[in-house]
Design an enzyme around this catalytic site. Sequence first.
Site, PDB file in Angstrom:
ATOM      1  N   SER A 112       0.809  -1.284   0.134  1.00 38.61           N
ATOM      2  CA  SER A 112      -0.124   0.070   0.033  1.00 38.61           C
ATOM      3  C   SER A 112       0.893   1.270   0.029  1.00 38.61           C
ATOM      4  O   SER A 112       2.068   1.321   0.589  1.00 38.61           O
ATOM      5  CB  SER A 112      -0.793  -0.012   1.105  1.00 38.61           C
ATOM      6  N   TYR A 170      -2.524   0.012  10.100  1.00 40.87           N
ATOM      7  CA  TYR A 170      -2.489  -0.594   8.805  1.00 40.87           C
ATOM      8  C   TYR A 170      -1.130   0.006   8.224  1.00 40.87           C
ATOM      9  O   TYR A 170      -0.745  -0.882   7.436  1.00 40.87           O
ATOM     10  CB  TYR A 170      -3.645   0.073   8.053  1.00 40.87           C
TER      11      TYR A 170
END
Length: 237
Positions: free
Chosen positions: A129, A142
């Site tokens: 990501s 995250y």
Amino acid sequence: MAKALVTGASSGIGLAIALELARAGHQVYAAGRSEKALNDLRASHANITPIQLDVTDREAAEAALEGLQIDVLVNNAGIMPPLGNFADMDMADIDSALEINLSAAIMITRMVVPQMRDREAGHILFTGSAAAHSVFPGMAVYSATKAAISGFAAGLRADLSPFGIRVTEIVPGRVETALYKDILDAETRSAMYSASKAVQPEDVARMVSAVLDLPEWATVSRFDIVPTRPTPPAKKG
């Protein structure tokens, strides 16, 4: 053609990758938790074999992968914990993010990589990501899991490149998937994607296919895929 294992193949990027690889002629083992989605995948293409699997269940994963030759591993399964200040996070959400986004990917890789090393061939991809490489508020855990995946991919590449095994980190920016469906309401999700066209899961899948098509002596260690037009800044006042 190659035999590929794609985790998190029930929806989003994983689903798109499974379909793209199947259309390219690869034999795809599509692992996911949704029985309905997997049955739909089975019906969609003869090259897809669905595997209903919770990637955090080590015994189930070992049983599912026993006897399978895997040439391409796409570690895609992941979750987005609720957005918010780290000080307010539930420990259960932290544990789930670490287990699914990081520990499971390492575990599945460990199950598959010895056979690749024995054959001195294979390709391992991780869906990372942009949050691993940039700072965003409300996403500390995250971001930590994806930064750890980035570091693991780099270290794994150093370990395995002498055996001809390629390792690629996929770094998506804003992709229009169901990743936020459990933590944001429909109106908020719609607003995320209304300002400018987001990257689509199929765009990521086409890039994965292109990377796999490179000759064995060429490795894409990381590719970033982000929207062409950035999200406009929020209006003041």
